[in-house]
Scaffold this active site. Sequence first.
Site, PDB file in Angstrom:
ATOM      1  N   HIS A  56       0.813  -1.222   0.000  1.00 55.07           N
ATOM      2  CA  HIS A  56       0.000   0.000   0.000  1.00 55.07           C
ATOM      3  C   HIS A  56       0.848   1.273   0.000  1.00 55.07           C
ATOM      4  O   HIS A  56       0.702   2.145   0.862  1.00 55.07           O
ATOM      5  CB  HIS A  56      -0.938   0.020   1.211  1.00 55.07           C
ATOM      6  CG  HIS A  56      -1.968  -1.058   1.181  1.00 55.07           C
ATOM      7  ND1 HIS A  56      -2.979  -1.138   2.118  1.00 55.07           N
ATOM      8  CD2 HIS A  56      -2.154  -2.128   0.358  1.00 55.07           C
ATOM      9  CE1 HIS A  56      -3.734  -2.199   1.863  1.00 55.07           C
ATOM     10  NE2 HIS A  56      -3.250  -2.811   0.792  1.00 55.07           N
ATOM     11  N   ARG A 109      -6.807   4.395   2.830  1.00 52.91           N
ATOM     12  CA  ARG A 109      -6.197   3.062   2.861  1.00 52.91           C
ATOM     13  C   ARG A 109      -5.161   2.909   1.751  1.00 52.91           C
ATOM     14  O   ARG A 109      -3.987   2.701   2.018  1.00 52.91           O
ATOM     15  CB  ARG A 109      -7.267   1.978   2.755  1.00 52.91           C
ATOM     16  CG  ARG A 109      -6.729   0.549   2.899  1.00 52.91           C
ATOM     17  CD  ARG A 109      -7.882  -0.458   2.914  1.00 52.91           C
ATOM     18  NE  ARG A 109      -7.398  -1.817   3.103  1.00 52.91           N
ATOM     19  CZ  ARG A 109      -7.064  -2.647   2.108  1.00 52.91           C
ATOM     20  NH1 ARG A 109      -7.178  -2.234   0.838  1.00 52.91           N
ATOM     21  NH2 ARG A 109      -6.636  -3.864   2.361  1.00 52.91           N
ATOM     22  N   GLY A 128     -10.567  -0.873  -0.894  1.00 55.67           N
ATOM     23  CA  GLY A 128     -11.022  -1.291   0.423  1.00 55.67           C
ATOM     24  C   GLY A 128     -10.455  -2.640   0.804  1.00 55.67           C
ATOM     25  O   GLY A 128      -9.764  -3.289   0.017  1.00 55.67           O
ATOM     26  N   ALA A 143     -14.938   2.069   6.540  1.00 55.15           N
ATOM     27  CA  ALA A 143     -14.602   1.566   5.195  1.00 55.15           C
ATOM     28  C   ALA A 143     -15.846   1.626   4.339  1.00 55.15           C
ATOM     29  O   ALA A 143     -16.937   1.251   4.782  1.00 55.15           O
ATOM     30  CB  ALA A 143     -14.072   0.126   5.268  1.00 55.15           C
TER      31      ALA A 143
END
Length: 279
Positions: free
Chosen positions: A153, A237, A256, A278
């Site tokens: 990420h 995120r 997500g 989320a």
Amino acid sequence: AQDTPDAAVTGTKQFDQKVLTTGLDGPWEITWGPDNWLWVTERTGGKITRVNPEDGTKQVAVTIDEVSAPGGQDGLLGLALDPGLLKGSGKDYVYTSYTYVDKSLGGIPWVTDPTSPYHDLWVKIVRYTYDEASGTLKDPVDIISGMPAKNDHNSGRLKYGPDDKLYYTIGDGGKGQLGNWCIPIEAQRLPTAEEIGAKNWIAYQGKTLRLNLDGSIPDDNPELDGVKSHVWTYGHRNSQGIDFGPDGSLYASEQGPKTDDEVNLLVAGGNYGWPRVAG
């Protein structure tokens, strides 16, 4: 054949497809250039390559030896072309972001193993100047460096805004999942005045940044918890897609946790919830 795109088409096909070019080493960003070529970052190859859409001809504009890509979401990432590129404006600039090794910064705080390839992996944004005669990028200038890199990420999407600012996404590092399960997610943590004063960008995880073209903090950036920083929005995120609408609105697509992908309108100072919310 069953389950092919052609099988689902009942009328006249609307599109044709063909292989334009091959041999790219982890293509990541594709940007349409003012020269009517595609400009591509090769994530694992550390190259910015121009591709002629007419015949697939490739030309390497630069190979960046400093790029380090030990995992699946790091390496040479974002690319943004200055609107003045090839316009005779003297601003033949190309901005790019990538992960690199710097042992002088003391190591990423949550990577305790000094032998890990992520112990000293950081992120920077660099400006190059394009030489049209040779088709190459030269004269690199660091815009900002020492931002935290992760083994997951990293986001890395870079855009040149209509306000002549740079916008950049940094993910949450994949914390709280898989091998990073026990590492706290810091997408809600905002930078302190002491960190900003020391040019310590460790709190930029899970954020969207807005920077002046020289890497400084814009005067009109939001003040969050009494601190003005590069942070434009937080609580993200992994925003691997950002783009501006025709009215200047900034949109982001965010991955997500297996579900609850998001498309967000990014507003200055906005908190987009992760990990508390989320979807």
